[in-house]
Design a protein around this motif. Structure first.
Motif, mmCIF file in Angstrom:
data_model
loop_
_atom_site.group_PDB
_atom_site.id
_atom_site.type_symbol
_atom_site.label_atom_id
_atom_site.label_comp_id
_atom_site.label_asym_id
_atom_site.label_seq_id
_atom_site.Cartn_x
_atom_site.Cartn_y
_atom_site.Cartn_z
ATOM 1 N N ASP A 64 0.774 -1.415 0.074
ATOM 2 C CA ASP A 64 0.249 -0.160 0.034
ATOM 3 C C ASP A 64 0.887 1.381 -0.074
ATOM 4 O OD1 ASP A 64 -2.161 -1.404 -0.180
ATOM 5 O OD2 ASP A 64 -3.002 -1.435 2.034
ATOM 6 N N GLU A 65 2.209 1.022 0.099
ATOM 7 C CA GLU A 65 2.968 2.256 0.035
ATOM 8 C C GLU A 65 4.419 1.883 -0.758
ATOM 9 O OE1 GLU A 65 5.047 2.870 4.437
ATOM 10 O OE2 GLU A 65 3.024 3.822 3.730
ATOM 11 N N GLY A 66 4.886 2.923 -1.347
ATOM 12 C CA GLY A 66 6.277 2.783 -2.082
ATOM 13 C C GLY A 66 7.467 2.640 -1.034
ATOM 14 N N PRO A 67 8.459 2.896 -1.578
ATOM 15 C CA PRO A 67 9.166 3.282 -2.692
ATOM 16 C C PRO A 67 9.369 1.973 -3.638
ATOM 17 C CG PRO A 67 10.929 3.174 -1.489
ATOM 18 C CD PRO A 67 9.856 2.866 -0.487
ATOM 19 N N TYR A 77 5.187 6.241 -3.259
ATOM 20 C CA TYR A 77 3.479 6.858 -2.856
ATOM 21 C C TYR A 77 3.109 6.494 -1.416
ATOM 22 C CZ TYR A 77 2.744 1.730 -3.927
ATOM 23 O OH TYR A 77 2.709 0.607 -3.878
ATOM 24 N N GLY A 78 2.148 6.943 -1.044
ATOM 25 C CA GLY A 78 1.633 6.394 0.276
ATOM 26 C C GLY A 78 0.167 6.971 0.457
ATOM 27 N N HIS A 79 -0.213 6.888 1.789
ATOM 28 C CA HIS A 79 -1.547 7.466 2.144
ATOM 29 C C HIS A 79 -1.336 8.506 3.307
ATOM 30 C CE1 HIS A 79 -5.840 7.342 3.148
ATOM 31 N NE2 HIS A 79 -5.771 7.247 1.734
ATOM 32 N N ALA A 80 -1.839 9.446 3.273
ATOM 33 C CA ALA A 80 -1.882 10.640 4.335
ATOM 34 C C ALA A 80 -3.130 11.510 4.464
ATOM 35 C CB ALA A 80 -0.515 11.669 3.900
ATOM 36 N N PRO A 81 -3.248 12.218 5.490
ATOM 37 C CA PRO A 81 -4.522 13.081 5.123
ATOM 38 C C PRO A 81 -4.708 13.927 4.186
ATOM 39 C CG PRO A 81 -3.762 13.039 7.533
ATOM 40 C CD PRO A 81 -2.502 12.407 6.687
ATOM 41 N N PRO A 82 -5.874 14.131 3.326
ATOM 42 C CA PRO A 82 -5.861 14.802 2.253
ATOM 43 C C PRO A 82 -5.415 16.265 2.223
ATOM 44 C CG PRO A 82 -8.111 13.557 2.779
ATOM 45 C CD PRO A 82 -6.971 13.387 3.848
ATOM 46 N N THR A 94 15.133 17.716 -3.938
ATOM 47 C CA THR A 94 13.581 17.533 -3.047
ATOM 48 C C THR A 94 12.580 18.118 -3.684
ATOM 49 O OG1 THR A 94 15.457 17.831 -1.250
ATOM 50 C CG2 THR A 94 13.032 18.021 -0.746
ATOM 51 N N TYR A 95 11.437 17.114 -3.638
ATOM 52 C CA TYR A 95 10.233 17.533 -4.409
ATOM 53 C C TYR A 95 9.200 17.531 -3.172
ATOM 54 C CZ TYR A 95 12.932 15.936 -8.358
ATOM 55 O OH TYR A 95 14.083 15.887 -9.264
ATOM 56 N N LEU A 96 8.097 18.295 -3.429
ATOM 57 C CA LEU A 96 6.955 18.129 -2.543
ATOM 58 C C LEU A 96 5.387 17.747 -3.337
ATOM 59 C CD1 LEU A 96 6.886 21.778 -0.575
ATOM 60 C CD2 LEU A 96 7.126 19.214 0.242
ATOM 61 N N VAL A 97 5.075 17.013 -2.694
ATOM 62 C CA VAL A 97 3.769 16.321 -3.412
ATOM 63 C C VAL A 97 2.667 16.501 -2.313
ATOM 64 C CG1 VAL A 97 4.874 14.747 -5.161
ATOM 65 C CG2 VAL A 97 4.307 14.179 -2.787
ATOM 66 N N GLU A 98 1.625 16.491 -2.839
ATOM 67 C CA GLU A 98 0.425 16.523 -1.813
ATOM 68 C C GLU A 98 -0.783 15.477 -1.960
ATOM 69 O OE1 GLU A 98 -3.423 19.625 -1.575
ATOM 70 O OE2 GLU A 98 -1.330 20.425 -1.861
ATOM 71 N N ALA A 99 -1.150 15.050 -0.845
ATOM 72 C CA ALA A 99 -2.153 13.962 -0.911
ATOM 73 C C ALA A 99 -3.405 14.549 -1.380
ATOM 74 C CB ALA A 99 -2.437 13.409 0.640
ATOM 75 N N ARG A 123 7.852 10.573 5.591
ATOM 76 C CA ARG A 123 6.481 10.140 5.528
ATOM 77 C C ARG A 123 5.937 11.030 6.707
ATOM 78 N NH1 ARG A 123 7.936 6.542 2.025
ATOM 79 N NH2 ARG A 123 6.263 5.528 0.913
ATOM 80 N N PRO A 124 4.807 11.505 6.663
ATOM 81 C CA PRO A 124 4.295 12.167 7.850
ATOM 82 C C PRO A 124 3.960 11.622 8.902
ATOM 83 C CG PRO A 124 2.864 12.635 5.655
ATOM 84 C CD PRO A 124 3.863 11.839 5.446
ATOM 85 N N GLY A 125 4.520 11.981 10.053
ATOM 86 C CA GLY A 125 4.412 11.332 11.424
ATOM 87 C C GLY A 125 5.338 10.072 11.599
ATOM 88 N N ALA A 126 6.376 9.631 10.459
ATOM 89 C CA ALA A 126 7.231 8.773 10.872
ATOM 90 C C ALA A 126 8.506 9.564 11.559
ATOM 91 C CB ALA A 126 7.821 8.284 9.563
ATOM 92 N N SER A 127 9.138 8.714 12.320
ATOM 93 C CA SER A 127 10.355 9.512 12.971
ATOM 94 C C SER A 127 11.495 9.294 12.227
ATOM 95 C CB SER A 127 10.760 8.433 14.272
ATOM 96 O OG SER A 127 10.931 7.018 13.984
ATOM 97 N N THR A 128 12.468 10.196 12.322
ATOM 98 C CA THR A 128 13.545 10.506 11.381
ATOM 99 C C THR A 128 14.870 9.894 12.096
ATOM 100 O OG1 THR A 128 14.305 12.526 12.376
ATOM 101 C CG2 THR A 128 12.657 12.433 10.365
#
Length: 128
Positions: A64-67, A77-82, A94-99, A123-128
Protein backbone atom coordinates in the motif's frame (compact mmCIF):
# COMPACT_ATOMS: atom_id res chain seq x y z
CA UNK A 1 -3.45 13.98 -23.18
CA UNK A 2 -3.65 13.18 -19.47
CA UNK A 3 -4.16 9.58 -18.49
CA UNK A 4 -7.52 8.75 -16.90
CA UNK A 5 -8.85 5.84 -14.83
CA UNK A 6 -10.93 4.42 -17.69
CA UNK A 7 -7.82 4.18 -19.90
CA UNK A 8 -5.79 2.54 -17.10
CA UNK A 9 -8.50 -0.09 -16.61
CA UNK A 10 -8.88 -0.73 -20.34
CA UNK A 11 -5.13 -1.01 -21.03
CA UNK A 12 -4.56 -3.17 -17.95
CA UNK A 13 -7.34 -5.56 -18.92
CA UNK A 14 -9.12 -4.83 -15.63
CA UNK A 15 -12.85 -5.33 -15.18
CA UNK A 16 -14.19 -1.95 -13.95
CA UNK A 17 -16.95 -3.71 -11.99
CA UNK A 18 -14.38 -5.24 -9.63
CA UNK A 19 -11.40 -2.90 -9.79
CA UNK A 20 -10.83 0.76 -8.96
CA UNK A 21 -7.93 3.09 -9.65
CA UNK A 22 -6.68 4.63 -6.40
CA UNK A 23 -4.36 7.17 -8.05
CA UNK A 24 -2.57 8.04 -11.27
CA UNK A 25 0.79 9.83 -11.30
CA UNK A 26 2.15 11.10 -14.59
CA UNK A 27 5.52 12.57 -15.52
CA UNK A 28 6.04 13.31 -19.17
CA UNK A 29 5.48 10.14 -21.16
CA UNK A 30 5.47 7.80 -18.15
CA UNK A 31 2.68 7.13 -15.67
CA UNK A 32 1.95 4.82 -12.79
CA UNK A 33 -1.46 3.84 -11.48
CA UNK A 34 -2.25 2.12 -8.21
CA UNK A 35 -5.10 -0.30 -8.79
CA UNK A 36 -7.22 -1.94 -6.07
CA UNK A 37 -8.26 -5.31 -7.47
CA UNK A 38 -10.55 -6.72 -4.79
CA UNK A 39 -8.13 -5.75 -1.99
CA UNK A 40 -5.06 -6.91 -3.95
CA UNK A 41 -3.04 -3.80 -4.79
CA UNK A 42 -1.28 -3.62 -8.15
CA UNK A 43 0.95 -0.98 -9.69
CA UNK A 44 0.59 -0.51 -13.43
CA UNK A 45 3.25 1.34 -15.42
CA UNK A 46 2.15 2.99 -18.65
CA UNK A 47 4.10 4.78 -21.37
CA UNK A 48 3.01 7.15 -24.11
CA UNK A 49 4.14 6.07 -27.57
CA UNK A 50 5.46 8.32 -30.35
CA UNK A 51 1.91 8.95 -31.53
CA UNK A 52 0.83 10.22 -28.12
CA UNK A 53 -1.21 7.13 -27.19
CA UNK A 54 -0.86 5.44 -23.81
CA UNK A 55 0.38 1.84 -23.83
CA UNK A 56 0.38 -0.71 -21.01
CA UNK A 57 3.75 -1.56 -19.52
CA UNK A 58 4.50 -3.75 -16.57
CA UNK A 59 2.06 -4.54 -13.78
CA UNK A 60 2.56 -6.27 -10.50
CA UNK A 61 1.37 -6.71 -6.95
CA UNK A 62 2.70 -4.08 -4.52
CA UNK A 63 2.25 -2.90 -0.95
CA UNK A 64 0.00 0.00 0.00
CA UNK A 65 3.04 2.30 -0.06
CA UNK A 66 6.31 2.60 -2.00
CA UNK A 67 9.10 3.27 -2.83
CA UNK A 68 10.19 1.31 -5.85
CA UNK A 69 11.58 1.22 -9.35
CA UNK A 70 10.07 -0.37 -12.42
CA UNK A 71 11.82 0.63 -15.63
CA UNK A 72 11.30 3.39 -16.75
CA UNK A 73 9.83 4.72 -13.49
CA UNK A 74 11.22 5.56 -10.05
CA UNK A 75 8.39 6.20 -7.63
CA UNK A 76 7.20 6.55 -4.08
CA UNK A 77 3.63 6.74 -2.87
CA UNK A 78 1.54 6.37 0.23
CA UNK A 79 -1.47 7.52 2.17
CA UNK A 80 -1.81 10.60 4.39
CA UNK A 81 -4.60 12.96 5.41
CA UNK A 82 -5.93 14.85 2.35
CA UNK A 83 -3.91 17.97 1.61
CA UNK A 84 -0.82 16.79 3.51
CA UNK A 85 2.45 17.93 1.94
CA UNK A 86 4.94 15.07 1.60
CA UNK A 87 8.63 15.74 0.94
CA UNK A 88 10.40 13.31 -1.40
CA UNK A 89 14.16 13.17 -1.96
CA UNK A 90 15.43 11.80 -5.25
CA UNK A 91 18.79 12.18 -7.01
CA UNK A 92 20.05 15.10 -4.93
CA UNK A 93 16.80 17.06 -5.31
CA UNK A 94 13.81 17.56 -3.04
CA UNK A 95 10.20 17.55 -4.24
CA UNK A 96 6.87 18.31 -2.58
CA UNK A 97 3.77 16.29 -3.40
CA UNK A 98 0.33 16.67 -1.90
CA UNK A 99 -2.12 14.01 -0.80
CA UNK A 100 -5.26 14.14 -2.95
CA UNK A 101 -8.85 14.31 -1.70
CA UNK A 102 -8.75 10.54 -1.02
CA UNK A 103 -5.47 10.82 0.87
CA UNK A 104 -3.18 9.29 -1.77
CA UNK A 105 0.07 11.00 -2.73
CA UNK A 106 2.55 9.89 -5.37
CA UNK A 107 5.95 10.92 -6.69
CA UNK A 108 7.13 9.76 -10.11
CA UNK A 109 10.36 10.41 -12.01
CA UNK A 110 12.31 8.81 -14.79
CA UNK A 111 14.46 5.98 -13.43
CA UNK A 112 18.18 6.85 -13.59
CA UNK A 113 20.02 3.66 -14.56
CA UNK A 114 23.41 5.19 -13.74
CA UNK A 115 22.53 6.08 -10.14
CA UNK A 116 20.15 3.19 -9.36
CA UNK A 117 18.50 5.01 -6.43
CA UNK A 118 14.96 4.89 -5.16
CA UNK A 119 13.05 8.02 -4.19
CA UNK A 120 12.58 8.37 -0.44
CA UNK A 121 9.66 10.18 1.12
CA UNK A 122 9.77 11.78 4.52
CA UNK A 123 6.47 10.26 5.57
CA UNK A 124 4.20 12.32 7.82
CA UNK A 125 4.33 11.10 11.40
CA UNK A 126 7.38 8.87 10.81
CA UNK A 127 10.35 9.26 13.10
CA UNK A 128 13.59 10.36 11.48
Amino acid sequence: MDLDAATVLRLGGWNPRYVRVLFIAQSGDVAIALVDADSDTNLDVLERDGGGEWQAGSSGSVNDEGPGMIDPAAYDYGHAPPGTQVTVDYLDATYLVEADANGWWAFLAEYDHERDEQPRARRPGAST
